[in-house]
Motif scaffolding. Structure first.
Motif, PDB file in Angstrom:
ATOM      1  N   PRO A  41       0.932  -1.334  -0.091  1.00  0.00           N
ATOM      2  CA  PRO A  41       0.026  -0.329   0.010  1.00  0.00           C
ATOM      3  C   PRO A  41       0.975   1.253  -0.110  1.00  0.00           C
ATOM      4  CG  PRO A  41       0.147  -0.837   2.056  1.00  0.00           C
ATOM      5  CD  PRO A  41       0.763  -2.085   1.108  1.00  0.00           C
ATOM      6  N   GLU A  42       0.229   2.254  -0.517  1.00  0.00           N
ATOM      7  CA  GLU A  42       1.033   3.613  -0.421  1.00  0.00           C
ATOM      8  C   GLU A  42       1.266   4.291   1.022  1.00  0.00           C
ATOM      9  OE1 GLU A  42      -1.208   6.697  -2.544  1.00  0.00           O
ATOM     10  OE2 GLU A  42      -1.449   5.377  -4.496  1.00  0.00           O
ATOM     11  N   LYS A  43       2.474   4.701   1.115  1.00  0.00           N
ATOM     12  CA  LYS A  43       2.756   5.184   2.471  1.00  0.00           C
ATOM     13  C   LYS A  43       1.796   5.941   2.992  1.00  0.00           C
ATOM     14  CE  LYS A  43       6.677   7.494   4.725  1.00  0.00           C
ATOM     15  NZ  LYS A  43       7.956   8.167   4.624  1.00  0.00           N
ATOM     16  N   GLY A  44       1.530   5.816   4.511  1.00  0.00           N
ATOM     17  CA  GLY A  44       0.295   6.638   5.038  1.00  0.00           C
ATOM     18  C   GLY A  44      -0.888   6.046   4.995  1.00  0.00           C
ATOM     19  N   ALA A  45      -1.028   4.880   3.903  1.00  0.00           N
ATOM     20  CA  ALA A  45      -2.422   4.352   3.735  1.00  0.00           C
ATOM     21  C   ALA A  45      -2.882   3.341   4.844  1.00  0.00           C
ATOM     22  CB  ALA A  45      -2.517   3.664   2.482  1.00  0.00           C
ATOM     23  N   SER A  46      -4.341   3.367   5.155  1.00  0.00           N
ATOM     24  CA  SER A  46      -4.744   2.680   6.213  1.00  0.00           C
ATOM     25  C   SER A  46      -6.189   2.112   5.841  1.00  0.00           C
ATOM     26  CB  SER A  46      -4.931   3.343   7.481  1.00  0.00           C
ATOM     27  OG  SER A  46      -5.929   4.280   7.434  1.00  0.00           O
ATOM     28  N   ILE A  47      -6.649   0.794   6.713  1.00  0.00           N
ATOM     29  CA  ILE A  47      -7.863   0.365   6.145  1.00  0.00           C
ATOM     30  C   ILE A  47      -8.318   0.174   7.506  1.00  0.00           C
ATOM     31  CG2 ILE A  47      -7.010  -0.840   4.079  1.00  0.00           C
ATOM     32  CD1 ILE A  47      -6.676  -3.397   5.913  1.00  0.00           C
ATOM     33  N   GLN A  48      -9.894   0.171   7.407  1.00  0.00           N
ATOM     34  CA  GLN A  48     -10.541   0.143   8.783  1.00  0.00           C
ATOM     35  C   GLN A  48     -11.978  -0.669   8.544  1.00  0.00           C
ATOM     36  OE1 GLN A  48     -11.901   3.900  10.130  1.00  0.00           O
ATOM     37  NE2 GLN A  48     -13.013   3.004  11.937  1.00  0.00           N
ATOM     38  N   PHE A  49     -12.219  -1.369   9.262  1.00  0.00           N
ATOM     39  CA  PHE A  49     -13.246  -2.488   9.113  1.00  0.00           C
ATOM     40  C   PHE A  49     -14.781  -1.520   9.563  1.00  0.00           C
ATOM     41  CE2 PHE A  49     -16.398  -5.410  11.347  1.00  0.00           C
ATOM     42  CZ  PHE A  49     -16.657  -6.205  10.147  1.00  0.00           C
ATOM     43  N   LYS A  50     -15.515  -1.532   8.842  1.00  0.00           N
ATOM     44  CA  LYS A  50     -16.867  -0.792   8.818  1.00  0.00           C
ATOM     45  C   LYS A  50     -18.030  -1.635   8.663  1.00  0.00           C
ATOM     46  CE  LYS A  50     -14.845   3.209   6.649  1.00  0.00           C
ATOM     47  NZ  LYS A  50     -14.800   4.385   5.512  1.00  0.00           N
ATOM     48  N   ASN A  51     -18.125  -2.829   8.309  1.00  0.00           N
ATOM     49  CA  ASN A  51     -19.297  -3.514   8.062  1.00  0.00           C
ATOM     50  C   ASN A  51     -19.707  -4.361   9.407  1.00  0.00           C
ATOM     51  OD1 ASN A  51     -19.711  -2.999   5.302  1.00  0.00           O
ATOM     52  ND2 ASN A  51     -18.356  -4.428   4.665  1.00  0.00           N
ATOM     53  N   TYR A  52     -19.943  -3.755  10.560  1.00  0.00           N
ATOM     54  CA  TYR A  52     -20.274  -4.328  11.861  1.00  0.00           C
ATOM     55  C   TYR A  52     -21.327  -4.876  11.894  1.00  0.00           C
ATOM     56  CZ  TYR A  52     -16.980  -0.570  13.219  1.00  0.00           C
ATOM     57  OH  TYR A  52     -15.484   0.223  13.179  1.00  0.00           O
ATOM     58  N   GLN A  53     -22.437  -4.898  10.803  1.00  0.00           N
ATOM     59  CA  GLN A  53     -23.402  -5.802  10.880  1.00  0.00           C
ATOM     60  C   GLN A  53     -23.298  -7.055  10.495  1.00  0.00           C
ATOM     61  OE1 GLN A  53     -22.778  -3.391   8.661  1.00  0.00           O
ATOM     62  NE2 GLN A  53     -23.099  -4.225   6.555  1.00  0.00           N
ATOM     63  N   ARG A  54     -22.018  -7.166   9.713  1.00  0.00           N
ATOM     64  CA  ARG A  54     -21.732  -8.738   9.498  1.00  0.00           C
ATOM     65  C   ARG A  54     -21.222  -9.448  10.634  1.00  0.00           C
ATOM     66  NH1 ARG A  54     -18.944  -7.509   3.453  1.00  0.00           N
ATOM     67  NH2 ARG A  54     -20.973  -6.755   2.687  1.00  0.00           N
ATOM     68  N   GLU A  55     -20.792  -8.955  11.744  1.00  0.00           N
ATOM     69  CA  GLU A  55     -20.725  -9.579  12.870  1.00  0.00           C
ATOM     70  C   GLU A  55     -21.704 -10.332  13.963  1.00  0.00           C
ATOM     71  OE1 GLU A  55     -16.527  -7.129  14.578  1.00  0.00           O
ATOM     72  OE2 GLU A  55     -18.402  -6.198  14.980  1.00  0.00           O
ATOM     73  N   MET A  56     -22.782  -9.752  13.457  1.00  0.00           N
ATOM     74  CA  MET A  56     -24.031 -10.240  13.838  1.00  0.00           C
ATOM     75  C   MET A  56     -24.257 -11.776  13.720  1.00  0.00           C
ATOM     76  SD  MET A  56     -27.978  -8.773  13.590  1.00  0.00           S
ATOM     77  CE  MET A  56     -29.129  -9.521  14.404  1.00  0.00           C
TER      78      MET A  56
END
Length: 218
Positions: A41-56
């Protein structure tokens, strides 16, 4: 004897490809680098989990399996000058069993055995399972009234679903099957934690065997 399809191998990483076109596309990346093509990934890039409904956790799940017998098939002699598949047996479903698992309702295993060889067991499976699923829908289609712990709600500062701080969009989240209060949540997180519109059915060896027994009836 069935004709084998020719495979095209990459001499750099020894992966096989069905067509020369796919091999040519692969070589564009593979021949100019080591066997592993690492893309960072590019320098400084980040990812974040957002689909919390799929933890249900799904509220209902079905576990199923078929039992079959092998019936001999009498066929004509194939042409030895052409490729062919020699089919000599037919799988006939003679029974099944399924069990509905849930934390909110009690179910007993459902078993069925064919009354004769000509009975369409696969169709019977679809009909019985569909009836049970419709029954579940009618018993759970109306959400239960919330059983609220107001004192606990007032003290909570973080969303129980995503874990982030709560603001003015703080709402009360509860289970629509039991009415039990689950915790304070963001309004958007609460809306995403809705009742699923499907019930998964899990088979033992579905893709390898059982699916061809009942897929037409489904």
């Amino acid at each position: 004897k069935q004709t084998q399809r020719k495979k095209n191998f990459c001499l750099n990483c020894f992966n096989a490809f069905r067509t020369k076109e796919s091999l040519k596309e692969h070589k564009y990346y593979c021949n100019n680098s080591d066997p592993d093509n690492i893309v960072m990934p590019e320098k400084g890039a980040s990812i974040q989990f957002k689909n919390y409904q799929r933890e249900m956790k799904v509220p209902f799940v079905v576990y199923a399996d078929f039992e079959s017998i092998l019936k001999p098939i009498h066929t004509c002699e194939p042409n030895p000058e052409e490729s062919f598949t020699n089919i000599y047996q037919k799988h006939i479903p003679i029974g099944f069993c399924y069990y509905i698992k849930s934390d909110f309702m009690e179910f007993t295993p459902v078993t069925y055995t064919a009354k004769n060889e000509n009975e369409n067991v696969a169709k019977k499976f679809i009909e019985m399972l569909e009836k049970d699923v419709i029954n579940i829908y009618h018993k759970t289609k109306f959400p239960r009234k919330i059983i609220l712990n107001e004192e606990k709600f007032e003290k909570e500062e973080n969303c129980w679903i995503c874990g982030n701080s709560l603001g003015k969009d703080k709402v009360r989240d509860h289970c629509h099957y039991t009415g039990h209060y689950r915790g304070a949540a963001h309004n958007q997180c609460n809306l995403s934690y809705r009742k699923p519109k499907f019930i998964p059915v899990l088979f033992h060896n579905l893709s390898g065997y059982d699916s061809h027994l009942f897929i037409k009836n489904l």
